[in-house]
Motif scaffolding. Sequence first.
Motif, PDB file in Angstrom:
ATOM      1  N   SER A   1      60.633  19.975  91.029  1.00 54.94           N
ATOM      2  CA  SER A   1      60.304  18.816  91.574  1.00 54.94           C
ATOM      3  C   SER A   1      60.049  18.685  93.053  1.00 54.94           C
ATOM      4  O   SER A   1      59.331  18.064  93.554  1.00 54.94           O
ATOM      5  CB  SER A   1      61.553  17.805  91.149  1.00 54.94           C
ATOM      6  OG  SER A   1      61.492  17.785  89.700  1.00 54.94           O
ATOM      7  N   ARG A   2      61.062  19.644  93.762  1.00 55.16           N
ATOM      8  CA  ARG A   2      60.896  19.664  95.264  1.00 55.16           C
ATOM      9  C   ARG A   2      59.722  20.209  95.639  1.00 55.16           C
ATOM     10  O   ARG A   2      58.965  19.478  96.603  1.00 55.16           O
ATOM     11  CB  ARG A   2      61.910  20.514  95.701  1.00 55.16           C
ATOM     12  CG  ARG A   2      63.360  19.818  95.731  1.00 55.16           C
ATOM     13  CD  ARG A   2      64.494  20.883  96.239  1.00 55.16           C
ATOM     14  NE  ARG A   2      64.147  21.382  97.579  1.00 55.16           N
ATOM     15  CZ  ARG A   2      64.281  21.089  98.696  1.00 55.16           C
ATOM     16  NH1 ARG A   2      64.626  19.708  98.731  1.00 55.16           N
ATOM     17  NH2 ARG A   2      64.029  21.657  99.762  1.00 55.16           N
ATOM     18  N   VAL A   3      59.043  21.273  95.146  1.00 56.59           N
ATOM     19  CA  VAL A   3      57.900  21.813  95.271  1.00 56.59           C
ATOM     20  C   VAL A   3      56.633  20.788  94.998  1.00 56.59           C
ATOM     21  O   VAL A   3      55.807  20.694  96.139  1.00 56.59           O
ATOM     22  CB  VAL A   3      57.565  23.166  94.567  1.00 56.59           C
ATOM     23  CG1 VAL A   3      55.840  23.395  94.665  1.00 56.59           C
ATOM     24  CG2 VAL A   3      58.491  24.188  94.800  1.00 56.59           C
ATOM     25  N   GLU A   4      56.650  20.285  93.930  1.00 60.75           N
ATOM     26  CA  GLU A   4      55.640  19.077  93.574  1.00 60.75           C
ATOM     27  C   GLU A   4      55.760  18.026  94.544  1.00 60.75           C
ATOM     28  O   GLU A   4      54.526  17.217  94.984  1.00 60.75           O
ATOM     29  CB  GLU A   4      55.813  18.704  92.109  1.00 60.75           C
ATOM     30  CG  GLU A   4      55.371  19.643  91.174  1.00 60.75           C
ATOM     31  CD  GLU A   4      55.351  19.398  89.904  1.00 60.75           C
ATOM     32  OE1 GLU A   4      55.916  18.334  89.412  1.00 60.75           O
ATOM     33  OE2 GLU A   4      54.856  20.266  89.024  1.00 60.75           O
ATOM     34  N   ALA A   5      56.985  17.619  95.231  1.00 59.01           N
ATOM     35  CA  ALA A   5      56.804  16.704  96.229  1.00 59.01           C
ATOM     36  C   ALA A   5      56.414  17.165  97.432  1.00 59.01           C
ATOM     37  O   ALA A   5      56.620  16.242  98.383  1.00 59.01           O
ATOM     38  CB  ALA A   5      58.311  16.038  96.306  1.00 59.01           C
TER      39      ALA A   5
ATOM     40  N   THR B   1      64.559  26.649  88.838  1.00 54.39           N
ATOM     41  CA  THR B   1      65.141  25.167  87.989  1.00 54.39           C
ATOM     42  C   THR B   1      64.235  24.200  88.280  1.00 54.39           C
ATOM     43  O   THR B   1      63.361  24.056  88.931  1.00 54.39           O
ATOM     44  CB  THR B   1      66.613  24.804  89.010  1.00 54.39           C
ATOM     45  OG1 THR B   1      66.127  24.442  90.413  1.00 54.39           O
ATOM     46  CG2 THR B   1      67.662  26.051  89.223  1.00 54.39           C
TER      47      THR B   1
ATOM     48  N   THR C   1      59.598  32.083  95.433  1.00 58.17           N
ATOM     49  CA  THR C   1      59.362  30.891  94.381  1.00 58.17           C
ATOM     50  C   THR C   1      58.156  30.451  93.909  1.00 58.17           C
ATOM     51  O   THR C   1      57.695  30.349  92.942  1.00 58.17           O
ATOM     52  CB  THR C   1      60.282  29.673  95.036  1.00 58.17           C
ATOM     53  OG1 THR C   1      61.599  30.217  95.408  1.00 58.17           O
ATOM     54  CG2 THR C   1      60.219  28.461  93.951  1.00 58.17           C
TER      55      THR C   1
ATOM     56  N   THR D   1      64.853  21.378  89.335  1.00 59.44           N
ATOM     57  CA  THR D   1      65.095  20.732  90.545  1.00 59.44           C
ATOM     58  C   THR D   1      63.947  21.357  91.681  1.00 59.44           C
ATOM     59  O   THR D   1      63.483  20.569  92.394  1.00 59.44           O
ATOM     60  CB  THR D   1      66.554  20.733  91.484  1.00 59.44           C
ATOM     61  OG1 THR D   1      67.249  20.060  90.206  1.00 59.44           O
ATOM     62  CG2 THR D   1      66.453  20.083  92.399  1.00 59.44           C
ATOM     63  N   THR D   2      64.099  22.524  91.454  1.00 56.76           N
ATOM     64  CA  THR D   2      62.970  23.417  92.410  1.00 56.76           C
ATOM     65  C   THR D   2      61.534  22.968  92.226  1.00 56.76           C
ATOM     66  O   THR D   2      60.523  22.765  92.959  1.00 56.76           O
ATOM     67  CB  THR D   2      63.150  24.842  92.251  1.00 56.76           C
ATOM     68  OG1 THR D   2      64.533  25.232  92.780  1.00 56.76           O
ATOM     69  CG2 THR D   2      62.134  25.627  92.835  1.00 56.76           C
TER      70      THR D   2
ATOM     71  N   LYS E   1      57.844  19.426  99.371  1.00 60.46           N
ATOM     72  CA  LYS E   1      58.948  20.055 100.010  1.00 60.46           C
ATOM     73  C   LYS E   1      58.760  21.642 100.329  1.00 60.46           C
ATOM     74  O   LYS E   1      58.149  22.233  99.509  1.00 60.46           O
ATOM     75  CB  LYS E   1      60.319  19.971  99.679  1.00 60.46           C
ATOM     76  CG  LYS E   1      60.674  18.533  99.154  1.00 60.46           C
ATOM     77  CD  LYS E   1      60.953  17.574 100.407  1.00 60.46           C
ATOM     78  CE  LYS E   1      61.432  16.304  99.819  1.00 60.46           C
ATOM     79  NZ  LYS E   1      61.532  15.489 101.121  1.00 60.46           N
TER      80      LYS E   1
ATOM     81  N   ALA F   1      59.242  25.725 100.240  1.00 60.23           N
ATOM     82  CA  ALA F   1      59.994  26.590  99.202  1.00 60.23           C
ATOM     83  C   ALA F   1      59.801  28.027  99.767  1.00 60.23           C
ATOM     84  O   ALA F   1      58.907  28.192 100.613  1.00 60.23           O
ATOM     85  CB  ALA F   1      59.109  26.451  97.968  1.00 60.23           C
TER      86      ALA F   1
END
Length: 72
Positions: free
Chosen positions: A25-29, A20, A37, A22-23, A31, A33
């Motif tokens: 964006s989370r990885v790039e931030a 997704t 993924t 959202t996934t 967070k 994983a």
Amino acid sequence: MARAALRWGVRDLARNADVTPTTISRVEAGKPAFTGTLQSIRAAFEAAGLEFIDENGGGVGVRFSRPRSDLT
């Protein structure tokens, strides 16, 4: 850096990695994983013609594994 090299947006990468937006964006931030993924994201970049460069004193990075003209 890899998305920029390909001129991909978050949605482009998400579609190619089958995750997704959202996934992404989370990885790039930064967070956490799942390993699977991260492997899917890397595989999407490699399938698009990018090669990951290991730390060699100049820092890690990415480059095209073949001339960009061969990728189209």
